[in-house]
Design a protein around this motif. Structure first.
Motif, short mmCIF file in Angstrom:
data_model
loop_
_atom_site.label_atom_id
_atom_site.label_comp_id
_atom_site.label_asym_id
_atom_site.label_seq_id
_atom_site.Cartn_x
_atom_site.Cartn_y
_atom_site.Cartn_z
N ASP A 24 44.36 43.83 32.33
CA ASP A 24 45.05 44.10 33.58
C ASP A 24 44.32 45.14 34.41
O ASP A 24 44.20 45.02 35.62
CB ASP A 24 46.48 44.56 33.30
CG ASP A 24 47.33 43.45 32.71
OD1 ASP A 24 46.83 42.31 32.70
OD2 ASP A 24 48.46 43.72 32.26
N GLN A 25 43.81 46.14 33.70
CA GLN A 25 43.12 47.18 34.44
C GLN A 25 41.86 46.64 35.09
O GLN A 25 41.57 46.94 36.25
CB GLN A 25 42.78 48.35 33.52
CG GLN A 25 42.54 49.63 34.30
CD GLN A 25 41.81 50.65 33.46
OE1 GLN A 25 41.63 50.49 32.26
NE2 GLN A 25 41.38 51.72 34.09
N LEU A 26 41.15 45.81 34.37
CA LEU A 26 39.92 45.25 34.92
C LEU A 26 40.21 44.35 36.10
O LEU A 26 39.56 44.42 37.14
CB LEU A 26 39.14 44.49 33.84
CG LEU A 26 37.80 43.96 34.33
CD1 LEU A 26 36.88 45.10 34.69
CD2 LEU A 26 37.14 43.09 33.29
N ILE A 27 41.22 43.52 35.92
CA ILE A 27 41.57 42.62 37.01
C ILE A 27 41.94 43.44 38.24
O ILE A 27 41.52 43.14 39.36
CB ILE A 27 42.73 41.70 36.60
CG1 ILE A 27 42.23 40.70 35.56
CG2 ILE A 27 43.30 40.97 37.80
CD1 ILE A 27 43.30 39.80 35.01
N TYR A 28 42.67 44.49 37.99
CA TYR A 28 43.04 45.34 39.11
C TYR A 28 41.81 45.91 39.79
O TYR A 28 41.65 45.84 41.00
CB TYR A 28 43.94 46.47 38.60
CG TYR A 28 44.23 47.49 39.66
CD1 TYR A 28 45.15 47.22 40.68
CD2 TYR A 28 43.59 48.73 39.65
CE1 TYR A 28 45.40 48.15 41.65
CE2 TYR A 28 43.85 49.66 40.63
CZ TYR A 28 44.75 49.38 41.63
OH TYR A 28 44.99 50.30 42.60
N LEU A 29 40.90 46.45 38.95
CA LEU A 29 39.70 47.06 39.50
C LEU A 29 38.89 46.06 40.29
O LEU A 29 38.39 46.34 41.37
CB LEU A 29 38.83 47.61 38.38
CG LEU A 29 39.22 48.99 37.84
CD1 LEU A 29 38.36 49.33 36.64
CD2 LEU A 29 39.03 50.04 38.92
N LEU A 30 38.76 44.85 39.72
CA LEU A 30 37.88 43.87 40.35
C LEU A 30 38.52 43.26 41.59
O LEU A 30 37.88 43.14 42.62
CB LEU A 30 37.53 42.77 39.35
CG LEU A 30 36.63 43.21 38.19
CD1 LEU A 30 36.36 42.05 37.29
CD2 LEU A 30 35.35 43.81 38.71
N GLU A 31 39.77 42.87 41.47
CA GLU A 31 40.37 42.13 42.57
C GLU A 31 40.97 43.05 43.62
O GLU A 31 40.59 43.02 44.78
CB GLU A 31 41.45 41.19 42.02
CG GLU A 31 40.86 39.91 41.50
CD GLU A 31 41.95 38.99 41.00
OE1 GLU A 31 43.13 39.35 41.08
OE2 GLU A 31 41.59 37.90 40.52
N GLN A 32 41.90 43.84 43.17
CA GLN A 32 42.60 44.70 44.13
C GLN A 32 41.62 45.63 44.82
O GLN A 32 41.56 45.72 46.02
CB GLN A 32 43.64 45.55 43.42
CG GLN A 32 45.00 44.97 43.13
CD GLN A 32 45.11 43.47 43.16
OE1 GLN A 32 44.65 42.84 42.25
NE2 GLN A 32 45.75 42.92 44.16
N GLN A 33 40.85 46.32 43.97
CA GLN A 33 40.02 47.38 44.51
C GLN A 33 38.81 46.83 45.24
O GLN A 33 38.48 47.25 46.31
CB GLN A 33 39.53 48.27 43.37
CG GLN A 33 40.61 48.93 42.59
CD GLN A 33 41.05 50.21 43.27
OE1 GLN A 33 41.98 50.21 44.06
NE2 GLN A 33 40.36 51.28 42.99
N HIS A 34 38.15 45.90 44.59
CA HIS A 34 36.83 45.57 45.09
C HIS A 34 36.66 44.12 45.54
O HIS A 34 35.62 43.73 45.97
CB HIS A 34 35.80 45.88 44.00
CG HIS A 34 35.91 47.27 43.50
ND1 HIS A 34 36.01 48.35 44.35
CD2 HIS A 34 35.96 47.77 42.26
CE1 HIS A 34 36.11 49.45 43.63
NE2 HIS A 34 36.09 49.13 42.37
N GLU A 35 37.69 43.34 45.36
CA GLU A 35 37.65 41.96 45.80
C GLU A 35 36.42 41.23 45.28
O GLU A 35 35.61 40.70 46.04
CB GLU A 35 37.70 41.89 47.32
CG GLU A 35 39.05 42.33 47.85
CD GLU A 35 38.99 42.66 49.32
OE1 GLU A 35 37.87 42.66 49.87
OE2 GLU A 35 40.03 42.91 49.89
N VAL A 36 36.30 41.24 43.98
CA VAL A 36 35.14 40.60 43.37
C VAL A 36 35.41 39.11 43.21
O VAL A 36 36.52 38.71 42.87
CB VAL A 36 34.85 41.22 42.00
CG1 VAL A 36 33.85 40.39 41.23
CG2 VAL A 36 34.35 42.62 42.18
#
Lengths: 590, 844
Positions: A24-36
């Protein structure tokens, strides 16, 4: 043998929570934060992506920073502007930021942390996947990772309740433990109210026991690791195993029913087990005959899939076994094991030394030769000067002069040393210890160990009875003790220490051993007085290996758990084996 | 109790307003209030006065004095004003005094007259001068709005995070507006201004004309406007003596009133209570004050002195030269209880309790009456609530006594409300004390919260009282006592007349190991006051050594910082970044030699720095080893350098030479010799490449010889082996393998016969078999020594002969080995033979 646990053995905590948290944290970092939207592997080549934004998910290593810096600077030269994000896992190191700053790109990138430090490889095995820990800490003296260990422990204690009894041995163990305590104190005592699930925690530095890690593994899972290299709980079986032209990636854990039953078995039993299994399977298939339509329908819809799955796994493991057999017989595996056992028991040293020399002369394998040299050095408290020189010379002639640096590393780590002149007394010492009382022997040993940091393996082995007395054949099918993981020839030192401390619930009476391990200052016990907790959690034990642990050690402790009604959970900085240990110490040409 | 309502004034039918004295002021005012700029902070805050010499045409030669008083008139500060002319004063939410100067500079002072900082309202303001200014409060903090000489408005909604907004122009505005105010709607600050008969609303982008609904006709100008404490209501005073009251959104009219006084009022403020339906505005002229609301009549007060109105959340404070009063709407609970001839349960309970004290039986009658109606709970609640709204402690007591009396007759009345009210009132009475001078009402106190009240006490340096309150209310140490002690300590370090020793000791004595106190913060404050030594002493008390580092660095005590940073390594998490920060500082601060010396004493830091250098600054690493005379590492370093990619052979040899020298110095002769050998080998390989072609560089010695043999240069190979003293055993293995690889069986046989093999002949068998040459293998099997004969025979597949030899040797192990090689039918006879031999051996 999928160690059938005693009926009163405690349940394991649910570690899938860790996975979910990290995901969940990674998904958050990638999607929410950085839109990877797409992931690339960081390799030493220019990134071809034409995106406006690049996001790097990296270990905090200076090498990685330079790679990023080169990339950013190249973009700058080309007059290209994009956004750069660096996500460090499990944590950011200041040195990395400093490199970014020195390379003049600190302002261009933004940094984040992905605190993913615990990967559950199996229901009872957590890995931090930090193979660099071993070299960084034990060779370079870099203590930064202890912080990560403490954080990981903190996460565990937050999720599963604080640990009641803590034991440890080794400098790093102590540091990590103290850091963790500090973290616990800083945090509000919210977790204190939780019912602890894990009763004991045992921290152990790898340098307390190099011997076990240096031995050839003969338990199935260890052998598979030695032969094919298990990475993150999965292994690539090549065409020779799959008997097709494709490689196959196989996940090795409890889910794999076949593997689960043989993973802890001595290799000599595995074939028999597998063929028995194959016969059973055939019998189950055969039931089809004589079925009426309805039964057949049932069979196809319910059992067939399971059988097919089992069949597939079975043929894979049989393939793996054949492949292992082929490789091992080619290298005269029996001879090798015999030499190892001789080294462990400390007889026929000259013959073993000759064997090693021949091994080097024949250029069998640089890593294997090195391993044997180290094993000889540690079990013998260093090589006698003449051998030290000649073996090294031979090694350099065989495998290249750059290994001069490797030897320097090994010496620093205490893996390959020269006996100091006083050390020739070792033989005397061991004789003396037979004659005089233990106490006096301890004093003598003390006097010796003040000369240099030495492994004292022989003395420890005697104290802890690591070489079991064999009356007749050791029945590997029905193991008596943990020695079965090394064909009954040797009880892994690390596991024996853990067994002894758990039995005594402290280091009491082990002063001798601790002194011989050269870590009087770094053995500790921390017990909670109240015994309010259920006896169930008291039998759940977390063992933390700092610097890596081998599958043999895991198998041995699983066996111990079965015998005593404990359940062990393993937390390691990485899964290791002799080859990984040696590679970590090798200097490869730049 | 009749006299109790003497100061109650009815407004309309439903509400009473009362005015009571908070303090009699004995401040010794030198000036009339009307000659001063006045600013009083809400929530019973301090009062600032600045005689305004700039307004009158008097000689400006006399510098004015800025005076700050508590609400009870106790002087807090007094200072000569040395800066430019001030247009307006105001207090921020943090009780900082903002002084807006004519040039747009805003000077910020603390409660005790200590200068804090200043900021400017921008160039435009500077050019056009400030005509008028207001300080206003929003939920983000305190804002400043300025009307410039060009009749433009500039505002900042939060002075803590200064963002200037220039408001749009009002079309056709030639002169200053007759009145204006700031509004706050939807978290955005607006400005409402009146120009003649028109009203304009300014927001960030637009200027729009607005009309209040239901405004009486005939208005040609607005003289005064007032917005309520919560920005919800607006009142307008027109030149016809008419007052319009409505919502601040100008969408709805609440009521209107005509007071028939056309003179512009001095002040107009709202006087309302939260959650009350009553709306009233207090209008003050020179000598008259009027409370007007939704009623045909108004309440009028005569003002004997120059007075100043301070709007509050639930009323209005009025202070003058001699008194400080509070005017508010009587709260419902009080009204119910004290209204003449009230039959409310609370009133009856109060009466009952009084009779009880008189030991009169009436007490029972009253009580019965309440109980019959089943209103006892309500009565107790009313009394508790009313007690909160009383200013006089004797009244509070009598009401609480009544509540306590009533409680006795109730079964399960939760005690919390009573206990909390008692606690709150004790706190309130304490801070309302004349010496403290914070006249908070109960509602204000609840709005402000205890934390803010404690902050304000700390701000007034009333540490003992604050601590007493914390202890009395049993606040957790971290938010309570420790915080206050930390503040006290920060104040303490500023006392320059006390020696460092004493201050440090005093602080440590008081603070001890109180949780939540950061010694490093206090030390930082001490350093801020220029007391470095004191700061270092204080840092010693800081238990988390990591916390000490940043300050030590700031104070240029880098070496101390380094050891602290490392000390923290075992315990603190910031360890590695700290050590790095310090290292970087040191590197820049010291010369290289000193830097390295410092590192040498700190192995942990050294290893960190080394690792960094290994990747980033190789040259520094070399210097580091040099400095340390660490020749071993220096040697390794040069070896590493000799493998640098792209290095030419000469460079590599040179690097190796340096390495060898270093190894000699390190007394590591083995490494030195090995390095020299490597140099020789490198040169030789280079020559081989030149002469023979092919790839030789960077092969190991063994591989070099093998390559030579494989390419048929046997002579050279021999030479090389001699030169480098390759041991016989190795050479035999090497040749054997190489020749077998070449399948040069003839040469191999010649070689095997050249002399007695130092490795025996079993390897010959093995290697031949590996090349699947059974024929050759058999040749050598016959030459294998007796101990290995069986093995050799088995290797070539001659099981029968192997069995014979084993039987001959009578060796049990060999027998089993052969037996294990017996497969199927072909070796059946052999197996039998062995079994027989075994049985025979056992018989014997």
């Amino acid at each position: 043998m999928a160690f059938p646990h005693r009926p009163d053995a405690p349940e394991l905590p649910d570690f899938s929570m860790l996975k979910r948290l990290a995901r969940d944290q990674l998904i958050y970092l990638l999607e929410q934060q950085h839109e990877v939207d797409k992931l690339y592997k960081v390799e030493n080549k220019p990134a071809l992506s034409s995106n406006e934004q690049l996001c790097f998910l990296v270990r905090p290593r200076i090498k990685n920073m330079r790679y990023i810096a080169n990339l950013v600077n190249a973009d700058k030269l080309a007059g290209r502007t994009r956004k750069y994000k660096v996500i460090f896992s499990p944590q950011k190191f200041y040195a990395c930021e400093m490199v970014l700053e020195e390379e003049g790109i600190y302002g261009d990138v933004s940094c984040d942390e992905w605190a993913f430090s615990l990967l559950p490889l199996d229901v009872d095995l957590l890995s931090m996947e930090l193979p660099e820990f071993f070299r960084d800490y034990f060779l370079e003296g870099d203590q930064r990772w202890t912080n990560t260990v403490a954080q990981a422990l903190h996460l565990l204690s937050t999720l599963y309740g604080s640990f009641l009894n803590c034991y440890g041995v080794g400098r790093c163990a102590r540091m990590s433990y103290e850091l963790w305590r500090k973290l616990e104190e800083e945090e509000d005592s919210e977790t204190k109210g939780r019912k602890p699930e894990i009763g004991h925690i045992f921290l152990l530095d790898r340098d307390m026991d190099f011997v076990t890690a240096l031995c050839s593994q003969v338990v199935y899972e260890g052998l598979v690791d030695d032969t094919f290299r298990i990475k993150c709980g999965s292994v690539d079986f090549g065409p020779e195993v799959t008997s097709s032209d494709k490689s196959l990636k196989v996940l090795l854990n409890t889910e794999d029913k076949v593997f689960n039953e043989i993973r802890n078995e001595h290799f000599s039993n595995v074939f028999g087990f597998l063929s028995q299994k194959a016969r059973n399977l055939q019998a189950q298939y055969d039931r089809r005959r004589g079925m009426d339509i309805k039964q057949m329908k049932n069979f196809v819809s319910q059992e067939l899939k399971g059988l097919k799955q089992e069949h597939r796994l079975l043929s894979l493991h049989i393939g793996a076994c054949e492949s292992i057999m082929k490789k091992k017989t080619k290298q005269d595996f029996q001879e090798l094991i015999k030499t190892e056992h001789a080294l462990l028991e400390g007889f026929n040293i000259r013959e073993s030394t000759n064997y090693i020399e021949e091994h080097i002369d024949r250029q069998v394998s640089p890593i294997e030769s090195l391993r044997l040299m180290c094993l000889l050095s540690i079990t013998e408290n260093g090589l006698i000067p003449k051998d030290y020189r000649s073996l090294k010379t031979q090694y350099l002639q065989s495998y290249g002069p750059e290994h001069l640096l490797t030897f320097s590393n090994l010496r620093r780590a205490g893996l390959l040393t020269e006996q100091a002149p006083g050390d020739t007394l070792t033989a005397v010492e061991s004789k003396v210890s037979k004659l005089v009382t233990d106490k006096a022997a301890g004093k003598i040993t003390d006097a010796f160990s003040s000369l240099a940091k030495r492994s004292n393996f022989r003395a420890i082995s005697k104290k802890l009875n690591l070489i079991p007395r064999v009356d007749g054949e050791y029945d590997l099918k029905v193991p008596r003790d943990m020695a079965y993981v090394f064909s009954g020839a040797y009880v892994p030192l690390s596991c024996r220490i853990i067994e002894q401390v758990l039995e005594r619930r402290s280091w009491q009476g082990l002063d001798e051993v601790v002194r011989l391990l050269n870590c009087s200052e770094f053995a500790f016990t921390d017990m909670t007085k109240e015994d309010k907790t259920s006896s169930e959690s008291l039998r759940l034990i977390l063992v933390v290996f700092l610097g890596g642990c081998t599958f043999s050690e895991i198998s041995a402790l699983r066996f111990l758990g079965k015998e005593k009604g404990y359940r062990f959970i393993f937390l390691t900085t990485a899964i290791t084996n002799s080859a990984r240990l040696m590679e970590a110490m090798s200097e490869v040409k730049v | 109790m009749d006299c109790y309502t003497a100061n109650w004034n009815p407004l309309g039918d439903s509400a009473f307003y009362r005015k009571y004295e908070l303090y009699s002021m004995d401040w010794d005012l030198k000036e009339e209030l009307r000659d001063c700029l006045v600013a009083a902070a809400p929530y019973g805050g301090p009062i600032a006065l600045l005689r305004n010499p700039w307004r009158k045409e008097k000689a400006a030669s006399v510098r004015p004095v800025l005076e700050i008083y508590s609400a009870s008139g106790m002087p807090l500060a007094s200072l000569l004003w040395k800066s430019g002319p001030v247009v307006s004063l105001g207090w921020s939410a943090e009780e900082e005094l903002l002084c807006v100067q004519e040039d747009g500079a805003v000077l910020v002072y603390g409660l005790h007259g200590d200068f804090r900082r200043h900021f400017s309202m921008g160039n435009e303001v500077l050019q056009n001068r400030v005509l008028d200014a207001r300080i206003f409060h929003t939920e983000f903090g305190s804002g400043v709005a300025i009307l410039t000489g060009a009749h433009r408005f500039t505002l900042s909604a939060n002075v803590g995070d200064l963002k200037l907004r220039r408001m749009p122009e009002v079309p056709g505005l030639q002169s200053a507006p007759s009145c204006w105010t700031t509004l706050c709607q939807d978290r955005v600050a607006h400005i409402l201004l009146a120009v003649g008969p028109d009203l304009y609303l300014l927001d960030h982008a637009t200027c729009s004309a607005v009309t209040p609904p239901g405004l009486a006709p005939g208005v040609s100008s607005f003289l005064q406007m007032a917005v309520s404490f919560t920005y919800r209501h607006l009142a307008l005073f027109t030149d016809t003596g008419y007052i319009w009251m409505g919502t601040a959104s100008l969408k709805e009219k609440l009521c209107e009133f005509n007071c028939n006084i056309r003179a512009p009022p001095k002040q107009m403020v709202w006087c309302s209570r939260p959650r009350s339906k009553e709306r009233a505005v207090v209008v003050a002229w020179e000598r008259l004050m009027m409370v007007v609301g939704d009623a045909p009549e108004s309440i009028q007060f005569v003002l004997d002195e120059d007075s100043y109105l301070v709007p509050e959340l639930d009323g209005v404070r009025i202070f003058s030269r001699s008194t400080h009063e509070f005017l508010h709407e009587v709260p419902v609970a009080s009204e119910e209880i004290f209204k003449i001839a009230s039959m409310a349960p609370g009133a009856l309970l109060l009466e009952a309790q009084k009779e009880y004290e008189k030991e009169s039986q009436k007490a029972d009658e009253y009580l019965r009456e309440i109980q019959e109606l089943g209103q006892l709970t309500q009565a107790v609640q009313q009394c508790i609530e009313a007690a909160g709204h009383e200013h006089r402690p004797d009244m509070q007591k009598s009401l609480l006594r009544a509540a306590s009396f009533g409680k006795c007759f109730l079964d399960r009345f939760p005690p919390d409300s009573f206990v909390h009210m008692c606690q709150d009132l004790r706190v309130l009475n304490a801070v309302r004390d004349y010496h403290i001078g914070i006249p908070l009402t109960y509602s204000q106190y609840k709005q402000l919260t205890i934390q803010v009240l404690l902050d304000r006490l700390v701000l007034r340096r009333l540490y003992p009282l604050a601590i007493q309150i914390c202890e009395y209310l049993r606040l957790p140490e971290v938010q309570g006592v420790s915080r206050i002690l930390a503040h006290w300590a920060c104040y303490k370090v500023q006392q320059k007349d006390v020696s460092d020793e004493d201050v440090a000791r005093a602080i440590n004595q008081k603070l001890g190991d109180t949780p939540g106190v950061s010694y490093s913060d206090i030390a930082a404050r001490a350093y801020g006051c220029g007391r470095t030594e004191l700061a270092i002493k204080l840092l010693e008390y800081e238990p988390r050594s990591g916390e000490q580092v940043p300050l030590l660095l700031k104070m240029k005590r880098s070496k101390l910082a380094l050891s602290k940073a490392i000390e923290s390594g075992d315990t603190d998490l910031g360890e590695q970044s700290l050590v790095f920060t310090v290292l970087l500082h040191l590197k820049n601060e010291l010369n290289r030699g000193d830097f390295f010396m410092t590192l040498r004493n700190q192995p942990m830091a050294l290893s960190l720095y080394r690792q960094f250098c290994k990747h980033q600054e190789l040259e520094t690493l070399k210097d580091l080893y040099n400095q340390d005379d660490n020749h071993q590492e220096l040697g390794s370093f040069h070896i590493q350098a000799s493998y640098a990619p792209g290095e030419r052979i000469e460079g590599r040899v040179a690097a190796l030479q340096t390495a060898a020298d270093a190894f000699y110095k390190a007394k590591n002769e083995f490494a030195a010799k090995a390095t020299e050998d490597q140099m020789r080998l490198l040169r030789l390989q280079r020559r081989l490449e030149d002469e023979l072609g092919g790839q030789f560089l960077d092969l190991s010695l063994h591989d070099t010889v093998t390559t030579l043999i494989l390419s048929g240069h046997n002579k050279r190979a021999e030479q090389l082996a001699r030169d480098f003293r390759i041991p016989d055993k190795r050479l035999w293995w090497l040749k054997l393998t190489a020749l077998a690889d070449l399948e040069d069986w003839e040469e191999l046989e010649k070689f095997s016969k050249s002399k007695k093999s130092p490795i025996g002949y079993l390897p010959f068998v093995e290697i031949c078999m590996k090349q699947h040459n059974k024929y050759e293998a058999k040749k050598y099997a016959s030459r294998v020594g007796p101990e290995q004969k069986v093995k050799a025979l088995l290797l070539v597949g001659d099981v029968a002969q192997a069995a014979d030899v084993a039987i001959e040797h009578r060796n049990e192990a060999e027998l089993s080995l052969v037996l294990s090689h017996c497969t199927g039918a072909t070796d059946g006879a052999t197996a039998d033979k062995i079994q027989r031999a075994r049985a025979q051996a056992q018989k014997k």
